[in-house]
Design an enzyme around this catalytic site. Structure first.
Site, PDB file in Angstrom:
ATOM      1  N   LYS A 199      85.798  53.193  -0.991  1.00  0.00           N
ATOM      2  CA  LYS A 199      86.468  53.977   0.046  1.00  0.00           C
ATOM      3  C   LYS A 199      87.956  53.960  -0.291  1.00  0.00           C
ATOM      4  O   LYS A 199      88.656  52.996  -0.019  1.00  0.00           O
ATOM      5  CB  LYS A 199      86.236  53.327   1.412  1.00  0.00           C
ATOM      6  CG  LYS A 199      86.297  54.286   2.601  1.00  0.00           C
ATOM      7  CD  LYS A 199      87.616  55.017   2.783  1.00  0.00           C
ATOM      8  CE  LYS A 199      88.671  54.192   3.475  1.00  0.00           C
ATOM      9  NZ  LYS A 199      89.958  54.922   3.596  1.00  0.00           N
ATOM     10  N   GLU A 247     106.575  41.449   5.510  1.00  0.00           N
ATOM     11  CA  GLU A 247     106.410  42.355   4.371  1.00  0.00           C
ATOM     12  C   GLU A 247     106.870  43.737   4.834  1.00  0.00           C
ATOM     13  O   GLU A 247     106.276  44.332   5.737  1.00  0.00           O
ATOM     14  CB  GLU A 247     104.946  42.413   3.932  1.00  0.00           C
ATOM     15  CG  GLU A 247     104.769  43.326   2.738  1.00  0.00           C
ATOM     16  CD  GLU A 247     103.325  43.392   2.228  1.00  0.00           C
ATOM     17  OE1 GLU A 247     102.429  43.704   3.029  1.00  0.00           O
ATOM     18  OE2 GLU A 247     103.120  43.144   1.029  1.00  0.00           O
ATOM     19  N   CYS A 259     102.293  45.132  -3.538  1.00  0.00           N
ATOM     20  CA  CYS A 259     101.901  43.874  -2.889  1.00  0.00           C
ATOM     21  C   CYS A 259     102.691  42.713  -3.470  1.00  0.00           C
ATOM     22  O   CYS A 259     103.088  41.798  -2.767  1.00  0.00           O
ATOM     23  CB  CYS A 259     100.405  43.646  -3.028  1.00  0.00           C
ATOM     24  SG  CYS A 259      99.782  43.971  -4.665  1.00  0.00           S
TER      25      CYS A 259
END
Ligand code: NAP
Ligand code: MG
Length: 484
Positions: free
Chosen positions: A180, A386, A289
């Site tokens: 997905k 983050e 990331c």
């Protein structure tokens, strides 16, 4: 829209080796973040499509794919890698338009995807079980087996690299995958599916269902036919994925980003460090990331490092992805507003330098000029959260103990780097830093596909990349025969 030169319809899903619209026939609109213009439509897959995809993957496991020799699986992966390598330019342009990443960074992603396929092609027939010395009269051995159907939910920041490291490793071990992709960036995933089909991957070994996270994504995470889940994305969704996995008691790999520090000591080679200090923060407009968003510098060199970084920041330009500036736009207007919200929260800090948005960049693009901040206490929200945008904070420290405390002082633990000539300090900190990867006098080591990757704490758990991923994407069976 027909994807050129792959010849597939962007509104289709790949299920059981066939391209077709999703069951509802509904679509979602994609936009080019460089100017906000409509790009194309994609399928709005949902639970019924996931059901079909899992059934097709199951059939693949029961059929040709499940019985295929490991070496043959490897040959197919190798062919996929070659086809990816023959399509660097079209894949890179597609990614640049869809994600907004500068062409040179998109090209690097395509090359990494080809390299992942090459690496996992070679590994497919090299992971095996063992014989175990045991009691007299027994022969004991282990079998390394695929989980079966694996679910892969990936984000929009590095679609190709993440397909390479998760789908590549899962296929190498003989699993059948349901992928997905992120709604905001799924075109290269579709192109990859077609290249895999052309390379001879049997029907159902890779199924792709685009759609929304809360629909197709949630259905995939909760599906009882899925035997392993791999997720890269936000902490909030990671928690939901792990909860869904808990219901079905299946293993899960979570990669949830970080707040990764670089520690610059008084004896560091600042000239060597500088490009890494800045690039690790602004690559892919900070939507990485393993971005390094905290630069910790010994107080004796703090002013010098800030000055040198600021000089580089002032030269940085953001502009349309296809024009290939230092930064493209962010992936979406939504991501831009998240990042601007953080810039607002940094009003009490000092802006050491800011890059610029190119004057010709379209007004409808999701551009954010990169910002370098000083004056943040280690517990400031900009030094803790983050941000996922081109924003870095530079923080001074007095000694090694303080540097370590600041570095380990967030709930994340993905990547860290240490810049020092002192070998003993390198060894001490490599052990003491809470992170899945530690770099000494570099940052990222070029991202090698060989290097196991993953985090601790809020950065997630499990490892992808390298040989290590192959253990995660397989399970071990012990066979004990009593024969006297
Ligand atoms: P996200 O929501 O976590 O998206 C990641 C993937 O999960 C996408 O494919 C998404 O689908 C899917 N998803 C969303 N909700 C789901 C659900 N309930 N069940 C199953 N799957 C679901 O990330 P985002 O909202 O795009 O980004 C927000 C923040 O997440 C960023 O600012 C950043 O901090 C972090 N992030 C981290 C990484 C990383 O590399 N670790 C990557 C991306 C984002 P749709 O996108 O189609 O809804
Ligand atoms: Mg997009």
């Amino acid at each position: 829209m027909i994807l050129d030169p792959f010849g597939i319809d962007t509104t289709h899903c790949l299920i059981g080796g066939e391209w077709a619209p999703c069951k509802s026939g509904e679509t979602l609109a994609l936009h080019d973040p460089s100017d906000g213009s409509p790009l194309c439509a994609i399928a709005r897959g949902d639970a019924p499509d996931i059901d079909c995809a899992v059934a097709a993957a199951d059939m693949a496991m029961e059929g040709e794919w499940g019985r295929m020799a490991a070496a043959q699986r490897g040959r197919i992966l190798h062919r996929i890698g070659l086809l990816v390598g023959e399509n660097i330019e079209p894949l890179a342009r597609l990614e640049a338009q869809d994600v907004g990443k500068p062409l040179k960074q998109a090209r690097a992603d395509v090359i990494a995807l080809a390299r992942y396929m090459e690496f996992y092609a070679g590994a497919a027939d090299k992971i095996h079980g063992a014989t175990i010395p045991y009691l007299d009269g027994y022969t004991v051995y282990t079998l390394r087996e695929p989980h079966g159907v694996t679910g892969h939910i990936i984000p929009w920041n590095y679609p190709m690299q993440i397909i390479g490291r998760s789908v590549g490793a899962a296929l190498a071990m003989g699993n059948a995958c349901v992928l997905k992709p992120a709604e905001e960036a799924c075109l290269t995933a579709l192109a990859f599916g077609e290249l895999a089909r052309q390379a001879g991957l049997p029907a159902g070994a890779l199924n792709i269902v685009p759609g929304q996270g809360g629909e197709a994504g949630a259905a995939l995470a909760a599906h009882p036919g899925v035997r392993h889940l791999s997720f890269t994305g936000s902490v909030a969704v990671g928690r939901r994925i792990q909860a869904a996995a808990a219901e079905n008691l299946v293993p899960v790999t979570l990669e949830l980003g970080g707040k990764s520090p670089q520690l610059v000591f008084a004896d560091a080679d600042i000239d060597a460090a500088l490009p890494f200090l800045v690039n690790a923060g602004i690559q892919n407009a900070g939507q990485t990331c393993s971005a390094s968003s905290r630069i910790l510098v010994h107080e004796s060199r703090f002013d010098e490092v800030v000055r040198a970084m600021a000089e580089r920041y002032r030269a940085l330009r953001a502009g349309p992805a296809l024009a290939d500036f230092d930064l493209g736009p962010l992936v979406s207007a939504r991501q831009k507003s998240i990042v601007e919200g953080y810039l607002d929260k940094g009003r009490d800090l000092t802006v050491a330098a800011r890059g610029t948005i190119d004057g010709d960049a379209p007004a409808g693009g999701a551009y954010v000029a990169p910002v370098l901040f000083t004056g943040a206490a280690p517990d400031h929200v900009l030094a803790q959260d983050e941000i996922f945008g081109p924003v870095q904070v530079v923080i001074p420290f007095a000694d090694e103990a303080e540097a370590l405390a600041i570095a380990n002082g967030t709930p994340f633990g993905l990547v860290a780097s240490v810049w020092t000539a002192d070998g003993a300090r390198q060894m001490r900190l490599a052990r003491a830093l809470r992170a899945g990867q530690v770099f000494l006098n570099n940052y990222g080591a070029g991202g090698g596909v060989e290097l196991p990757f993953g985090g601790t704490g809020l950065s997630g758990h499990g490892r992808e990349k390298g040989f290590e991923a192959l253990y995660g994407f397989s399970t071990l069976k012990t066979v004990a025969a009593l024969h006297g």
